[in-house]
Design an enzyme around this catalytic site. Structure first.
Site, PDB file in Angstrom:
ATOM      1  N   CYS A 281      -2.718   1.929   6.656  1.00  0.00           N
ATOM      2  CA  CYS A 281      -2.805   1.383   8.012  1.00  0.00           C
ATOM      3  C   CYS A 281      -3.340   2.427   8.968  1.00  0.00           C
ATOM      4  O   CYS A 281      -3.933   2.100   9.986  1.00  0.00           O
ATOM      5  CB  CYS A 281      -1.437   0.900   8.469  1.00  0.00           C
ATOM      6  SG  CYS A 281      -0.172   2.156   8.290  1.00  0.00           S
TER       7      CYS A 281
ATOM      8  N   ASN B 240       0.790  -1.230   0.000  1.00  0.00           N
ATOM      9  CA  ASN B 240       0.000   0.000   0.000  1.00  0.00           C
ATOM     10  C   ASN B 240       0.827   1.286   0.000  1.00  0.00           C
ATOM     11  O   ASN B 240       0.327   2.327  -0.399  1.00  0.00           O
ATOM     12  CB  ASN B 240      -1.018  -0.005   1.148  1.00  0.00           C
ATOM     13  CG  ASN B 240      -0.358   0.049   2.500  1.00  0.00           C
ATOM     14  OD1 ASN B 240       0.746  -0.458   2.687  1.00  0.00           O
ATOM     15  ND2 ASN B 240      -1.015   0.656   3.457  1.00  0.00           N
TER      16      ASN B 240
ATOM     17  N   GLU C   5       5.203  -3.713  12.080  1.00  0.00           N
ATOM     18  CA  GLU C   5       4.228  -2.617  11.974  1.00  0.00           C
ATOM     19  C   GLU C   5       3.009  -3.194  11.275  1.00  0.00           C
ATOM     20  O   GLU C   5       3.095  -3.623  10.119  1.00  0.00           O
ATOM     21  CB  GLU C   5       4.812  -1.434  11.197  1.00  0.00           C
ATOM     22  CG  GLU C   5       5.927  -0.718  11.932  1.00  0.00           C
ATOM     23  CD  GLU C   5       5.539  -0.166  13.301  1.00  0.00           C
ATOM     24  OE1 GLU C   5       4.340   0.074  13.549  1.00  0.00           O
ATOM     25  OE2 GLU C   5       6.438  -0.014  14.142  1.00  0.00           O
TER      26      GLU C   5
ATOM     27  N   GLU D 238       9.311   3.207  14.022  1.00  0.00           N
ATOM     28  CA  GLU D 238      10.118   3.436  12.829  1.00  0.00           C
ATOM     29  C   GLU D 238      10.273   4.939  12.619  1.00  0.00           C
ATOM     30  O   GLU D 238       9.620   5.735  13.262  1.00  0.00           O
ATOM     31  CB  GLU D 238       9.421   2.856  11.602  1.00  0.00           C
ATOM     32  CG  GLU D 238       9.183   1.375  11.701  1.00  0.00           C
ATOM     33  CD  GLU D 238       8.775   0.777  10.358  1.00  0.00           C
ATOM     34  OE1 GLU D 238       7.593   0.838  10.031  1.00  0.00           O
ATOM     35  OE2 GLU D 238       9.668   0.275   9.651  1.00  0.00           O
TER      36      GLU D 238
HETATM   37  P1  NAP Z   1       0.662  -9.058   4.119  1.00  0.00           P
HETATM   38  O1  NAP Z   1      -0.198  -9.959   3.347  1.00  0.00           O
HETATM   39  O2  NAP Z   1       0.930  -9.371   5.542  1.00  0.00           O
HETATM   40  O3  NAP Z   1       2.029  -8.978   3.301  1.00  0.00           O
HETATM   41  C1  NAP Z   1       3.074  -8.080   3.661  1.00  0.00           C
HETATM   42  C2  NAP Z   1       4.386  -8.597   3.095  1.00  0.00           C
HETATM   43  O4  NAP Z   1       4.753  -9.815   3.748  1.00  0.00           O
HETATM   44  C3  NAP Z   1       4.351  -8.948   1.606  1.00  0.00           C
HETATM   45  O5  NAP Z   1       5.613  -8.655   1.043  1.00  0.00           O
HETATM   46  C4  NAP Z   1       4.103 -10.451   1.612  1.00  0.00           C
HETATM   47  O6  NAP Z   1       4.532 -11.104   0.425  1.00  0.00           O
HETATM   48  C5  NAP Z   1       4.961 -10.845   2.808  1.00  0.00           C
HETATM   49  N1  NAP Z   1       4.577 -12.081   3.488  1.00  0.00           N
HETATM   50  C6  NAP Z   1       3.333 -12.609   3.623  1.00  0.00           C
HETATM   51  N2  NAP Z   1       3.401 -13.743   4.350  1.00  0.00           N
HETATM   52  C7  NAP Z   1       4.693 -13.938   4.699  1.00  0.00           C
HETATM   53  C8  NAP Z   1       5.387 -14.933   5.459  1.00  0.00           C
HETATM   54  N3  NAP Z   1       4.755 -15.953   6.018  1.00  0.00           N
HETATM   55  N4  NAP Z   1       6.714 -14.812   5.620  1.00  0.00           N
HETATM   56  C9  NAP Z   1       7.380 -13.771   5.087  1.00  0.00           C
HETATM   57  N5  NAP Z   1       6.783 -12.805   4.325  1.00  0.00           N
HETATM   58  C10 NAP Z   1       5.449 -12.869   4.158  1.00  0.00           C
HETATM   59  O7  NAP Z   1       0.103  -7.549   4.116  1.00  0.00           O
HETATM   60  P2  NAP Z   1      -0.402  -6.673   2.885  1.00  0.00           P
HETATM   61  O8  NAP Z   1      -1.746  -7.162   2.453  1.00  0.00           O
HETATM   62  O9  NAP Z   1       0.679  -6.550   1.862  1.00  0.00           O
HETATM   63  O10 NAP Z   1      -0.544  -5.222   3.576  1.00  0.00           O
HETATM   64  C11 NAP Z   1      -1.696  -4.772   4.189  1.00  0.00           C
HETATM   65  C12 NAP Z   1      -1.517  -4.767   5.693  1.00  0.00           C
HETATM   66  O11 NAP Z   1      -0.372  -4.007   6.051  1.00  0.00           O
HETATM   67  C13 NAP Z   1      -2.680  -4.089   6.411  1.00  0.00           C
HETATM   68  O12 NAP Z   1      -3.034  -4.852   7.538  1.00  0.00           O
HETATM   69  C14 NAP Z   1      -2.094  -2.746   6.840  1.00  0.00           C
HETATM   70  O13 NAP Z   1      -2.718  -2.155   7.954  1.00  0.00           O
HETATM   71  C15 NAP Z   1      -0.680  -3.113   7.118  1.00  0.00           C
HETATM   72  N6  NAP Z   1       0.177  -1.922   7.072  1.00  0.00           N
HETATM   73  C16 NAP Z   1       0.717  -1.464   8.250  1.00  0.00           C
HETATM   74  C17 NAP Z   1       1.499  -0.316   8.248  1.00  0.00           C
HETATM   75  C18 NAP Z   1       2.123   0.206   9.512  1.00  0.00           C
HETATM   76  O14 NAP Z   1       3.092   0.938   9.422  1.00  0.00           O
HETATM   77  N7  NAP Z   1       1.619  -0.152  10.682  1.00  0.00           N
HETATM   78  C19 NAP Z   1       1.730   0.365   7.044  1.00  0.00           C
HETATM   79  C20 NAP Z   1       1.167  -0.135   5.876  1.00  0.00           C
HETATM   80  C21 NAP Z   1       0.391  -1.291   5.901  1.00  0.00           C
HETATM   81  P3  NAP Z   1       3.566 -11.257  -0.857  1.00  0.00           P
HETATM   82  O15 NAP Z   1       3.220  -9.879  -1.288  1.00  0.00           O
HETATM   83  O16 NAP Z   1       4.424 -11.984  -1.839  1.00  0.00           O
HETATM   84  O17 NAP Z   1       2.376 -12.035  -0.401  1.00  0.00           O
END
Ligand code: NAP
Length: 503
Positions: free
Chosen positions: A296, A164, A262, A476
């Site tokens: 997020c 995102n 995060e 961060e």
């Molecule tokens: P996600 O599905 O958890 O994926 C995040 C990253 O982790 C991707 O690069 C994904 O790879 C990788 N990944 C997934 N499973 C993994 C595993 N078991 N081991 C190692 N890497 C793994 O999250 P998303 O859908 O991309 O992002 C949305 C989420 O991020 C929302 O919940 C949002 O709130 C949160 N977010 C938080 C912040 C903050 O700073 N707090 C900022 C932005 C977003 P793939 O893409 O190849 O699946």
């Protein structure tokens, strides 16, 4: 200039993109690729990226481990100069890269270029931060002892990022990691690898030695998992979903790695009866609908004093319905698509569930598939009234353009509702009452707190992160980043004895 496209391009176009390992661009050894498509138009192929696996991940960690000692030993000033040069290179390409970001992620062009500019600012900030003091000098019990601390890098770190903020989040992790002397293996989100690759490209072109920064594209299972399990990777900085974060807590802790998480949010905006309602509405719209609600820090609950709840809801619903939703590359568009068709499916299911839980749908709630939106992942800006704070909509992160209004009697009840979720990322209060603002700042359980501005505002030079389930108690950005990417070493230096006897 370092070339990201690879000679393995099989269709004669330049839209095949490789990994960057040990200072060279390399295709996956299997030759496999995966597609990246524009969420506003599924006919538009943004590029094909290396579908890597354990072999490439291991090679990237090998390269990072080999480069670690040399990178740690070069001066912080030299590291700063490279980051500074990368900032200038990125700035020169910000329009083009911001446009690509919009094409692959779907946020509006203004937001895509704005995010790229933010990455420039972050690189510059850490060029400066690399040159700041990194330890403390203490008095010793022995007056002749020089006693001080220094911060050493962790060594090799793994950076895993979501889709995102496809350039800003990689920048705010990679820039401090490099500034403080770590080498990096970077696995970007598979839905937005191009922005990630552009960041690596400018850092490579700025003169990073081979192996210091390595990019491996591929799935969570094939690249993410081997990366988090590799014992040579001392630290993992992850931004993403709570579910994945929970699994990393176990995997990384088990092997003794350092972990920064995060995660998600369910961010409230409390609106009191004395607030400037038009301002509050505009800020809640910005917080809930910009980037199609896929932040997020997005506002997903408007907790409103009952005296003004109807008026607020009416204006909020009118403002949401008036937003121009369409191709994010067009200047007039105010809200683009969701990240893909699966996200539309998921959020539509959440909307149905909110309706059956008794919330009143007052705006949106439907897919948009007309007027040039036939091939995109569009959902109308959605507002619910009378949301039960304990319902799914009141508790869970939807990650889409949906906001629920929860009426409350007063600020005390508003704070109780705001805090009764497992998340604690960001929060806003709208009021003219300074005493209530101060109470809110003290009592709200959130890592980023706003008074009279939207929940999603975050400047890059100050700490960022959440409380409770939104984080792992670390922060961060700004000076806080040094805490995760370094470890403390305490040094005692005593003069040798005055008389030397070598017999
Ligand atoms: P996600 O599905 O958890 O994926 C995040 C990253 O982790 C991707 O690069 C994904 O790879 C990788 N990944 C997934 N499973 C993994 C595993 N078991 N081991 C190692 N890497 C793994 O999250 P998303 O859908 O991309 O992002 C949305 C989420 O991020 C929302 O919940 C949002 O709130 C949160 N977010 C938080 C912040 C903050 O700073 N707090 C900022 C932005 C977003 P793939 O893409 O190849 O699946």
């Amino acid at each position: 200039m370092a070339q990201a496209t690879t000679a393995t391009s099989r269709d004669g176009t330049d839209n095949h993109f490789a990994n960057y390992i040990g200072g060279s661009w390399r295709a996956a050894s299997s030759g496999g690729t995966f597609e990246n498509r524009n969420p506003a138009n599924s006919d538009d192929l943004v590029g094909r990226f290396a579908a890597s696996g354990a072999e490439e991940t291991r090679a990237a960690v090998d390269a990072a481990a080999e480069a670690a000692a040399g990178w740690q030993r070069i001066s912080a000033i030299a590291r700063a100069n490279i980051l500074h040069k990368a900032a200038n290179l990125l700035e020169a390409r910000a329009q083009e890269i911001g446009r690509e970001l919009t094409r692959e992620e779907g946020k509006t062009l203004k937001e895509g270029i704005g995010e790229t500019g933010r990455a420039v600012q972050i690189l510059r900030y850490y060029a400066g931060e690399a040159q700041q003091p990194s330890g403390e000098h203490y008095p010793s019990m022995n007056p002749r002892t020089l006693l001080y601390t220094v911060r050493d890098p962790l060594g090799v770190v793994g950076i895993i990022t979501p889709w995102n903020f496809p350039i800003a989040i990689p920048a705010w992790k990679i820039a401090p990691a490099l500034a403080f002397g770590n080498t990096v293996v970077f696995k970007p989100a598979s839905l937005t690898p191009l922005s990630a690759l552009r960041l690596v490209e400018v850092l490579a072109e700025a003169g990073l030695p081979p192996g210091v920064l390595n990019l491996v594209t591929g799935s969570a299972a094939d690249v993410g998992d081997p990366l988090v399990r590799d014992e040579r990777v001392a630290g993992i900085s992850f931004t993403g979903s709570n579910a994945v974060g929970a699994s990393l807590r176990i995997t990384v802790a088990e092997r003794g790695g350092k972990l920064q998480l995060e995660l998600g949010g369910k961010n409230p905006a409390i609106v009191l009866a004395d607030a400037d309602l038009d301002h509050a509405v505009a800020q809640v719209i910005a917080g809930s609908m910009m980037s199609t609600g896929q932040k997020c820090t997005a506002t997903s609950r408007a907790i409103v004093e009952r005296a003004v709840a109807d008026r607020f809801t009416e204006r909020l619903s009118a403002a949401a319905s008036a937003l121009k939703v369409g191709d994010p590359l067009r200047d007039e568009t105010q809200m683009g698509p969701l990240i893909n068709a699966e996200a539309v499916e998921r959020v539509s299911g959440d909307v149905d569930r909110a309706k059956s839980d008794g919330a009143q749908l007052v705006a949106g709630g439907t897919r948009l598939a007309d007027n040039g939106r036939e091939k995109g992942a569009f959902l109308a800006p959605t507002v619910f009234a009378e949301v039960d704070p304990d319902s799914h909509l009141g508790q869970e992160e939807l990650f889409g353009p949906v906001v629920g209004v929860i009426p409350v009697d007063d600020i005390e009840q508003g704070l109780a509702v705001a805090n009764q979720v497992r998340f604690g990322l960001s929060a806003s209060l709208f009021t003219r009452d300074l005493a209530k603002a101060l109470d809110f700042v003290q009592q709200i359980q959130a890592g980023v707190v706003h008074v009279n501005s939207e929940t999603a505002g975050a400047e890059p030079h100050v700490p960022f992160g959440g409380m409770k389930g939104s984080s792992s108690y670390s922060r961060e950005q700004g000076k806080a980043a040094r805490e995760f990417f370094t470890q403390s070493k305490t040094v005692y230096i005593d003069p040798p004895p005055a008389s030397v006897s070598n017999n």
